[in-house]
Write a protein that holds these residues in place. Structure first.
Motif, mmCIF file in Angstrom:
data_model
loop_
_atom_site.group_PDB
_atom_site.id
_atom_site.type_symbol
_atom_site.label_atom_id
_atom_site.label_comp_id
_atom_site.label_asym_id
_atom_site.label_seq_id
_atom_site.Cartn_x
_atom_site.Cartn_y
_atom_site.Cartn_z
ATOM 1 N N HIS A 346 0.835 -1.212 0.000
ATOM 2 C CA HIS A 346 0.000 0.000 0.000
ATOM 3 C C HIS A 346 0.872 1.265 0.000
ATOM 4 N N GLN A 347 1.989 1.188 -0.725
ATOM 5 C CA GLN A 347 2.940 2.305 -0.804
ATOM 6 C C GLN A 347 3.437 2.748 0.578
ATOM 7 N N HIS A 348 3.581 1.775 1.447
ATOM 8 C CA HIS A 348 4.203 1.975 2.754
ATOM 9 C C HIS A 348 5.314 0.935 2.912
ATOM 10 N N PHE A 349 6.288 1.223 3.762
ATOM 11 C CA PHE A 349 7.297 0.237 4.127
ATOM 12 C C PHE A 349 6.816 -0.528 5.358
ATOM 13 N N VAL A 350 6.841 -1.845 5.245
ATOM 14 C CA VAL A 350 6.552 -2.704 6.390
ATOM 15 C C VAL A 350 7.874 -3.348 6.792
ATOM 16 N N LEU A 351 8.236 -3.188 8.053
ATOM 17 C CA LEU A 351 9.532 -3.652 8.521
ATOM 18 C C LEU A 351 9.382 -4.553 9.737
ATOM 19 N N ALA A 352 10.221 -5.587 9.782
ATOM 20 C CA ALA A 352 10.318 -6.436 10.966
ATOM 21 C C ALA A 352 11.693 -6.236 11.575
ATOM 22 N N TYR A 353 11.707 -5.919 12.858
ATOM 23 C CA TYR A 353 12.952 -5.766 13.603
ATOM 24 C C TYR A 353 13.123 -6.950 14.552
ATOM 25 N N MET A 354 14.376 -7.252 14.845
ATOM 26 C CA MET A 354 14.682 -8.335 15.763
ATOM 27 C C MET A 354 15.259 -7.759 17.050
ATOM 28 N N HIS A 355 14.571 -8.036 18.138
ATOM 29 C CA HIS A 355 14.993 -7.568 19.455
ATOM 30 C C HIS A 355 15.300 -8.788 20.314
ATOM 31 N N ASP A 356 16.568 -8.982 20.669
ATOM 32 C CA ASP A 356 16.968 -10.150 21.467
ATOM 33 C C ASP A 356 16.395 -11.441 20.876
ATOM 34 N N ALA A 357 16.519 -11.586 19.554
ATOM 35 C CA ALA A 357 16.174 -12.822 18.829
ATOM 36 C C ALA A 357 14.674 -13.078 18.722
ATOM 37 N N HIS A 358 13.846 -12.050 18.908
ATOM 38 C CA HIS A 358 12.426 -12.188 18.581
ATOM 39 C C HIS A 358 11.970 -10.927 17.863
ATOM 40 N N HIS A 359 10.847 -11.001 17.164
ATOM 41 C CA HIS A 359 10.489 -9.965 16.203
ATOM 42 C C HIS A 359 9.543 -8.896 16.751
ATOM 43 N N LYS A 360 9.689 -7.704 16.165
ATOM 44 C CA LYS A 360 8.736 -6.607 16.286
ATOM 45 C C LYS A 360 8.384 -6.175 14.867
ATOM 46 N N MET A 361 7.238 -5.499 14.701
ATOM 47 C CA MET A 361 6.797 -5.115 13.361
ATOM 48 C C MET A 361 6.330 -3.661 13.357
ATOM 49 N N GLN A 362 6.718 -2.934 12.303
ATOM 50 C CA GLN A 362 6.372 -1.520 12.187
ATOM 51 C C GLN A 362 5.932 -1.195 10.766
ATOM 52 N N VAL A 363 5.170 -0.115 10.644
ATOM 53 C CA VAL A 363 4.795 0.435 9.345
ATOM 54 C C VAL A 363 5.335 1.859 9.267
ATOM 55 N N HIS A 364 5.982 2.175 8.141
ATOM 56 C CA HIS A 364 6.521 3.513 7.904
ATOM 57 C C HIS A 364 5.962 4.061 6.590
ATOM 58 N N ARG A 365 5.887 5.357 6.496
ATOM 59 C CA ARG A 365 5.513 6.001 5.234
ATOM 60 C C ARG A 365 6.673 5.887 4.250
ATOM 61 N N LYS A 366 6.388 6.224 2.977
ATOM 62 C CA LYS A 366 7.410 6.117 1.953
ATOM 63 C C LYS A 366 8.585 7.077 2.182
ATOM 64 N N ASP A 367 8.367 8.155 2.913
ATOM 65 C CA ASP A 367 9.480 9.058 3.200
ATOM 66 C C ASP A 367 10.318 8.565 4.372
ATOM 67 N N GLY A 368 9.940 7.409 4.913
ATOM 68 C CA GLY A 368 10.678 6.810 6.012
ATOM 69 C C GLY A 368 10.133 7.117 7.384
ATOM 70 N N SER A 369 9.216 8.051 7.502
ATOM 71 C CA SER A 369 8.702 8.435 8.819
ATOM 72 C C SER A 369 7.855 7.311 9.419
ATOM 73 N N PHE A 370 7.960 7.173 10.739
ATOM 74 C CA PHE A 370 7.261 6.118 11.468
ATOM 75 C C PHE A 370 5.759 6.367 11.466
ATOM 76 N N LEU A 371 4.977 5.302 11.234
ATOM 77 C CA LEU A 371 3.521 5.427 11.253
ATOM 78 C C LEU A 371 2.927 4.702 12.450
ATOM 79 N N ARG A 372 3.228 3.416 12.580
ATOM 80 C CA ARG A 372 2.662 2.691 13.723
ATOM 81 C C ARG A 372 3.403 1.377 13.957
ATOM 82 N N GLN A 373 3.229 0.885 15.190
ATOM 83 C CA GLN A 373 3.719 -0.426 15.590
ATOM 84 C C GLN A 373 2.593 -1.434 15.409
ATOM 85 N N ILE A 374 2.926 -2.618 14.917
ATOM 86 C CA ILE A 374 1.946 -3.701 14.802
ATOM 87 C C ILE A 374 2.103 -4.601 16.029
#
Length: 696
Positions: A346-374
């Motif tokens: 949907h023209q957004h970046f969806v990213l998964a981060y790894m924190h101490d070997a388990h995942h977190k998920m975020q959505v960012h706008r196309k300019d890179g700005s943070f939108l929300r945590q999943i």
């Protein structure tokens, strides 16, 4: 049944002025009658022992019961439909389905509107022909699929008309690790392959990767060479086409090195012929100075996930019309957590981060700005995710040790996560728990470890513990649902997964701290895991089992020969064992960036010889009970490793505990293994451990 004794010969090699004996060299020859007879006799001895274990049939029955639940893969949209895999529970291979996106899905009858595209179980009677690669055309009307026999990395490509369910006559051969890139006009696709056997020396059969154009409905003999680099025979090239259909991109790789390159050129228009193409590839990234994972594009602007100057990863934009480094834009800077993966939906970046070997998920706008945590259900892993740049949703598949894979759907219109498919396992997790602990390694490095066990565990120093590890190739051991740990926990055991250096749990620096001259750190981390569990009162040495496969097989073998006093049992699966010769077999040379090359470098020989399991077995040492496992058609880690290790350990063993070699027939390194073989193999492992630790 007495184990056969392996013949020793006088084979000796010289490495940088040192004479190194290799008395079981003959066991490398898969085709030799003597090798086959010795292997068969070893396996029969192992089978006699395992089949006589009283608990084995009970374990097998319980394993079969627990694995018999419906399994769904993450849906991917192609055209106006989703495609996904489904297995009723005990089918040897999962079936490929498509389902119209517009249809209201029934929770009670989720397959009601789906149509079967391909059933791999019809390709062989015993399930040993597997579906190993799929690529739909942009509109979803055509499917290229790869099949592999007996677990081989080699595959053949077939082309199916999705609606009709019929295949085109051509079959494309000599494919391994192949990318498939359909042109959006459905005229054909690009794919990478290796040379026809006999056209290059045998040792180069997995070199000279080339990219070909295949026009639909024509024989492979008419395929047109699209790209090659005869000056760099060890480079591999995997093609894909951007979502907008405008660019043909080559991911350029060297073995298993994390550092890659990227080339591109415009896709030909419908009336242009690849045979007369004059467009050359632009070598956009050709330094192999970092990892560059293509995330998406907006016209000539390409987005990459990279660890260049950012070991934990970041997101950058490169304007291909101004490709110089000074024009690159950083969209999402490096974080404290590791960037595991990113994609565009949907023209957004969806990213998964790894924190101490388990995942977190975020959505960012196309300019890179943070939108929300999943928000995720618990501490766990995202094992797969899918979305389209022009779509209105994305899917992700979440799991943990006590949480079976569950598919969720995020919709951008209402900004919420909804359950798409809930897996109904027959295992009740309510009486079990997973905790994460941290322990110091030999050099003081803080290492995470997950522990899964029955609630109410007593730290009496007598609990049976099974420790699993890998520690290599930039691969992270994040939480996942598996039947073997559950059955082990049912028997009162603790299942431990140590997040060793060599993986990517803390970025590229963590990986580099466990490779080449630093490989001993991985073994020290694993040894320290057992020592910590003993010191904390969980268990004692005679109740500790270790298990690992492939590079993890190297791990447990090295730890076995370095600290045989620390373990009560060892399960060593499809292991890399002979570190002086591993690069000579099949794709072993792909791993020299990780391990080194003892032939070419005296410095690398020194540290490789120092830990090579085959060369550090000591005469007269009492080794713990060990189950070494291999497969007769493994063409990734050849069975000669396991055979030589078994022969060496059996000859040197000064104790009375058994050293077994288990051979799986018509199987490879693990890819595409049918469910029946999985059940038998895991039942053997659990029976071996329960018998060794007197569990019932």
């Amino acid at each position: 049944m007495k184990q056969p004794v392996a013949r020793r010969d006088g084979t000796v090699d010289e490495y940088h002025g040192r004479q190194i004996a290799d008395p079981y060299r003959w066991l490398e020859d898969d085709t030799a009658v003597e090798t086959q007879e010795w292997s068969q006799a070893q396996h029969q001895c192992t089978r006699a022992y395992l089949d006589a274990i009283p608990m084995r049939e009970h374990i097998k029955a319980r394993y079969t019961e627990l694995i018999d639940y419906p399994k769904w893969s993450t849906p991917y949209q192609v055209g106006d439909s989703y495609h996904f895999f489904y297995n009723t529970g005990l089918q040897n291979q999962s079936l490929l389905y498509i389902e119209p996106k517009q249809v209201q899905r029934s929770r009670e009858h989720p397959l009601a509107s789906a149509r079967l595209v391909l059933d791999p179980n019809t390709l062989s009677a015993d399930g040993t022909v597997a579906l190993t690669n799929i690529a739909f055309s942009k509109d979803g009307s055509l499917l290229t699929y790869g099949t592999s026999q007996s677990g081989s990395d080699w595959q053949e490509l077939h082309i199916r008309r999705v609606v009709e369910g019929t295949d085109y006559p051509e079959v494309l051969k000599w494919c391994k690790f192949s990318g498939i890139a359909w042109r959006h006009d459905n005229s054909g696709f690009y794919y990478n392959r290796f040379p026809e056997p006999g056209s290059v020396p045998a040792e180069d059969q997995s070199n000279f990767s080339t990219v070909y154009w295949h026009r639909l409905g024509t024989p492979q003999s008419e395929d047109v060479l699209a790209f090659e680099r005869p000056d760099a025979k060890e480079l591999g090239f995997s093609p894909f086409i951007t979502d907008d259909g405008k660019y043909l991109i080559l991911n350029v790789w060297h073995g298993t090195d994390a550092q890659n390159r990227l080339y591109y050129r415009p896709v030909l228009s419908a009336h242009e012929d690849e045979a007369t193409n004059t467009q050359s590839f632009v070598r956009l990234l050709d330094e192999a100075d970092a990892s560059y994972q293509f995330v998406g594009n907006d016209g000539a602007t390409f987005y990459f996930q990279t660890d260049l100057q950012a070991p934990h990863g970041r997101l950058i934009a490169i304007d291909t019309e101004q490709p110089e480094c000074e024009h690159w834009r950083e969209l999402i800077a490096e974080q404290e957590d590791v960037l595991a993966f990113a994609f565009v939906a949907h023209q957004h970046f969806v990213l998964a981060y790894m924190h101490d070997a388990h995942h977190k998920m975020q959505v960012h706008r196309k300019d890179g700005s943070f939108l929300r945590q999943i928000e995720l259900p618990m501490l766990g892993s995202i094992i797969d995710a899918s979305g389209r740049p022009d779509g209105d949703e994305f899917f992700f598949n979440f799991t943990s040790y006590l949480y079976p894979p569950t598919i969720f759907r995020y919709t951008f219109a209402d900004e919420k996560v909804e359950l798409w498919h809930q897996t109904e396992s027959k295992f009740d997790p309510s009486n079990y728990e997973t905790t994460q602990v941290f322990y110091p390694s030999k050099d003081g490095t803080r290492v995470p470890m997950f522990l899964t066990y029955k609630k109410g565990l007593t730290l009496n120093g007598n609990n049976p513990v099974l420790i699993y590890g890998y520690g290599g190739f930039d691969i992270s051991m994040t939480p996942g649902f598996s039947i073997t740990p559950l059955l082990w926990a049912e028997q009162g055991g603790i299942y431990a997964v140590a997040n060793l250096r060599g993986g990517n749990e803390y970025g590229e620096e963590w990986h580099e701290a466990g490779m080449l001259e630093h490989k001993q750190n991985v073994f020290d981390d694993f040894i320290a895991a057992a020592e910590w569990l003993i010191e904390q009162g969980y268990t004692h040495a005679s109740r500790v089992a270790i298990m690992g496969g492939s590079n993890g097989g190297l791990l447990v073998a090295a730890c076995l020969v370095q600290r045989p006093d620390l373990y009560g049992a060892v399960v060593c699966r499809v292991p890399v064992i002979d570190m002086l010769r591993y690069h000579k077999f099949t794709v072993g040379r792909y791993w020299t960036g990780e391990y080194g090359n003892a032939e070419q470098s005296a410095e690398q020989f020194a540290f490789m010889y120092a830990y090579s399991p085959l060369h550090n077995v000591r005469e007269g040492v009492a080794y713990p009970p060990t189950l070494i496992m291999t497969a007769d058609t493994d063409d990734r880690v050849v069975p000669g490793h396991a055979r030589k290790f078994a022969a060496t350990l059996q000859q040197a063993n000064g104790g009375e505990k058994p050293i077994f070699l288990r051979v799986e027939f018509k199987a490879g390194h693990g890819m595409g293994k049918p469910t029946t073989k999985v059940i038998d193999e895991e039942s053997d492992i659990l029976a071996f451990l329960c018998q060794t630790f007197d569990l019932s």
